[in-house]
Write an enzyme that holds these catalytic residues in place. Structure first.
Site: not given
Length: 831
Positions: A25, A28, A503, A701, A705
């Site tokens: 639970c 825990c 981009d 990419d 960036d």
């Protein structure tokens, strides 16, 4: 493991994953997190109950395995270990059991080591999150051993747990059913050797202390840490029923063997234990179903490979492969490592990496990836990446990290669970007092049963499973469709994005220039293209390669070039059939004093269309220009239109010039363009939008960036992105497909919707049923108006039967897990 002294050799901010069993639970989660956080060198701990794993970020201080294991053990849980058995070939002359134990002390997480010299067999146990079979094999090979075969311990802990729970749940419920029969037919035993009550006690005792042992152990470990959890509620509730029954038999009546049957509740205690175990059994099965969606990926890795050594093929264990090895792959075989083809050609099914259903053709020089399937043909390749460095291993690592991470919404469940169990114990005690002093007769019995009912029905298992089960399945679905999600955070916040910034180069466009216009002055198009391509044949410039590719597509013959010269930033020159040709930009033509013949105006027109112009001159006379364009990806327009329909603001963010950027944006359907931006300019644009209260999703990419990907609320990198961009992103689109942007947002919406539903039902379950279990219905039916159909549920006094409470608690946890499994039906925009 508790006595181990092996060191985890890790750097600052390194992550290790520690498999832990026994968590049930949200309490825990708190116990394990707090225990591990106190270990020296630990900076951060995230515990996931569904994956049964703690993800630990280490600092500069050295951290010891035995400290981690002891911390988990003292919190009342166990660290999971796996067994490996190696059959060894040749062994070093100084090999001995003592020497090999010293060797393996260098590997984090390796516990017991046994070398059988008579059979050349090495058996060891290790902690999977701290060491891998590859680490162990690497150590063996480095020490001069060779590996003939390997046997894995394939029995997963969850499978063992399921078998364990099946036996105990079946025994508990069988005993409970028999005890209830004794309660109804107890009169048959009045004149026999053994009374009904004593027989019930003898049957209930093994259930209470064997089947219910885990609840007592969990309670004891929690109490040692001054905490309470689900085990506390179950142990307390069933113990009250069990010992109350013994008390009424031994004390409340003078004649022990003539006790009225209605005063014992052994059937209640045994049924509760059985039903709680059934609930845990169903949870374990459902968790296995959810987790198997990712864990099954491990089965895609081959066990063995065929290597070329000394001009002979040999079979080796896959962890024996090293960079540079020559590997043979036949039709239908799984590729064991990453590499490049050096002989032969074939087609390979790479769908498990990219989601692309069609096989990919491969020839000499083509890259191949481990865990993909060779469809046809035999080929050889040279290994370039092995073990944990392969693309497949990196994907597994990312997915494991995402599944082990915690979504911000999980904080709500953690906050409530921190005081939930103590509050329920207090409520239970209050309810007992009210029924004992103010309730109807028999007050002691009604008070006891209502207190038990409140304790049992309140077990917070559903709360603990609400978020992690949804996260596991959400990340699995993303991986299935080529979306690598690095953190649970993105599954919560991507849906909140109000601005999508994309981009241009390599993201919205293909990133590869192609010939888009050929404008000759004194020759035809094919001749102009062939002359320019002939000079550019030896150039490494992307535009030069585009010229050569265009000429090859048209089947043009290229003349031999002499006196080739490349002028960086300007162009190239060369001699063809005694004529000096110059290919380059406008400034190069002006510097070369070439006669432009008005082609500078044509170049300006191309520029307005987003094209880059290259001039071709023959003996200082421009004979034409060639325009290049970075074309839109095939799905760009559709994706932009769909994002608009989702009421998102779309803008382009690029370092390219404004003319080119605006042309490409217009073609894609994007109105807002930010061009001529340096990396820090992109960050500034994102910050300004965030300052106005907007959540920004950025797709990029390139290296330029990276700062923006880190600054954005959600950063998404294309699969073709450079490594540093991938590291900075929250998610990676492996297929390099822009539709993945929409899929990330939709998957986020679906996952959060499921999490909210889970949390609602988990909380609503307690809010509704705890009061009913406490007897809130009693005043309504106190005058004897209880409907007949409610009597089996609420009895004569309006409180919930403790046995039904146990069943309801199990159903609540199962409901949360089954609701999470609905995410498996998620479909991407385009498969």
């Amino acid at each position: 493991m508790a006595g181990s002294s092996y060191v985890i050799h890790k750097l600052t901010n390194e992550m290790v994953r520690l498999p832990i069993s026994g968590m049930t639970c949200t309490a825990c989660i708190t116990h394990v997190s707090n225990a591990l956080s106190k270990v020296p060198g630990i900076l951060e701990v995230t515990v996931n109950i569904a994956t049964e794993r703690a993800t630990i970020r280490l600092g500069k201080k050295t951290t010891y395995v035995h400290d981690l294991v002891n911390a988990v053990h003292q919190a009342g849980y166990e660290v999971t270990t796996k067994n490996l058995t190696y059959t060894l070939g040749n062994r070093p002359q100084n090999s001995s059991p003592q020497n090999i134990e010293q060797v393996f002390k260098r590997i984090p997480g390796v516990d017991s080591v046994k070398l059988d010299t008579s059979q050349n067999r090495l058996t060891l146990s290790h902690i999977p999150g701290l060491s891998t079979p590859y680490d162990i094999s690497e150590c063996l090979l480095r020490e001069g051993y060779s590996i003939v075969s390997t046997i894995f311990d394939n029995d997963s802990n969850i499978d063992k747990e399921i078998q364990f729970l099946k036996v105990k749940a079946f025994f508990s419920l069988t005993v409970s059913g028999f005890i209830m029969l004794l309660m109804y037919f107890g009169d048959l035993y009045q004149d026999t050797f053994i009374s009904s009550e004593l027989l019930q006690l003898s049957l209930a005792t093994p259930v209470q202390f064997w089947c219910g042992k885990k609840f007592y152990l969990g309670t004891w470990n929690a109490l040692k840490a001054y905490r309470s959890d689900m085990n506390t509620l179950v142990a307390l509730g069933t113990s009250v029923a069990f010992f109350f029954s013994i008390f009424t038999i031994l004390v409340a009546h003078t004649d022990v063997f003539q006790m009225p049957q209605s005063t014992t509740h052994f059937g209640t205690s045994t049924a509760i234990i059985g039903l709680v175990l059934v609930g845990q059994l169903l949870e374990a099965k459902a968790k296995r179903t959810a987790f198997n969606s990712i864990h099954s990926l491990l089965d895609l890795q081959p066990r063995e490979a065929r290597l070329i050594r000394d001009n002979h093929e040999i079979n080796v264990f896959v962890d024996s492969i090293r960079v540079g090895d020559l590997i043979v792959v036949g039709p239908g075989e799984i590729i064991p490592a990453d590499g490049r083809v050096i002989k032969g050609s074939t087609s390979i099914d790479e769908s498990m990496l990219t989601g692309e259903s069609l096989p990919v053709d491969k020839s000499i020089g083509s890259p191949v990836y481990g865990a993909t399937v060779n469809c046809e043909g035999n080929f050889r390749f040279s290994a370039t990446k092995v073990g944990p460095d392969t693309v497949f291993s990196q994907i597994l690592k990312l997915v494991e990290e995402a599944q082990g991470s915690k979504a911000p919404i999980q904080g709500l469940a953690d906050l409530i669970s921190s005081f939930f169990v103590p509050s329920i114990i207090l409520v239970s005690a209050t309810v007992f007092s009210l029924w004992f002093f103010l309730g109807p007769e028999p007050s002691y019995m009604n008070a006891t049963l209502t207190a038990i009912s409140v304790l049992i029905i309140s077990c917070p298992c559903a709360m603990g499973l609400a978020t992690p089960t949804a996260i596991i399945i959400g990340t699995a679905k993303g991986t299935e469709y080529g979306i690598l999600i690095r953190s649970a955070r993105i599954l919560e916040i991507a849906r909140k994005a109000s601005v999508v910034m994309i981009d241009k180069t390599g993201t919205l466009t293909t990133g590869k220039p192609t010939v888009a216009a050929i404008i000759p002055v004194s020759t035809n198009e094919n001749e102009l293209l062939s002359l320019a391509a002939a000079v550019e044949l030896y150039s490494e410039h992307p535009l030069g390669k585009a010229l050569v590719n265009a000429s090859q597509e048209k089947g043009l013959n290229l003349e031999k070039v002499s006196n080739f010269q490349s002028i960086p930033g300007s162009g190239v020159t060369g001699t063809v059939k005694g004529i000096k040709l110059t290919v380059g930009n406008l400034s190069f033509m002006i510097t070369s004093k070439a006669n432009l013949h008005g082609m500078d105006c044509a170049a300006e027109t191309l520029s307005r269309e987003g094209k880059t112009s290259v001039f071709v001159a023959s003996d200082r006379d421009v004979i034409g220009i060639i325009g290049f364009a970075d074309t839109l990806k095939q799905d760009a327009k559709t994706v932009v239109q769909t994002l608009k329909e989702m009421r998102l603001e779309i803008s382009m963010l690029t370092g390219d010039n404004s003319l080119t950027a605006c042309y490409v944006a217009k073609e894609a359907g994007i109105k807002t363009v930010f061009a001529d931006l340096l990396p820090h300019d992109k960050v500034s644009k994102i910050k300004s939008l965030q300052a106005s209260g907007k959540a920004v999703l950025l797709v990029g990419d390139g290296v330029n960036d990276v700062p923006a990907l880190a600054q954005a609320n959600v950063g998404i990198a294309m699969g073709s992105a450079v490594n540093v961009a991938i590291e900075a992103a929250d998610a990676i689109l492996i297929k390099n497909d822009l539709t993945g942007i929409i899929d990330v947002i939709n998957l986020s919406k679906a996952t959060v919707r499921i999490i909210k539903q889970n949390l609602f039902w988990a909380f609503a379950y307690n809010l509704i049923l705890v009061p009913i279990a406490a007897g809130i219905m009693y005043p309504i039916f106190a005058n004897g108006t209880m409907p007949t159909y409610l009597t089996p549920i609420l009895g004569d006094f309006g409180y919930l039967n403790p046995i039904l409470s146990a069943g309801a608690m199990a159903i609540s946890s199962l409901t949360v897990i089954m609701n999470s499994l609905r995410l498996k039906k998620f479909k991407p925009l385009r498969t």
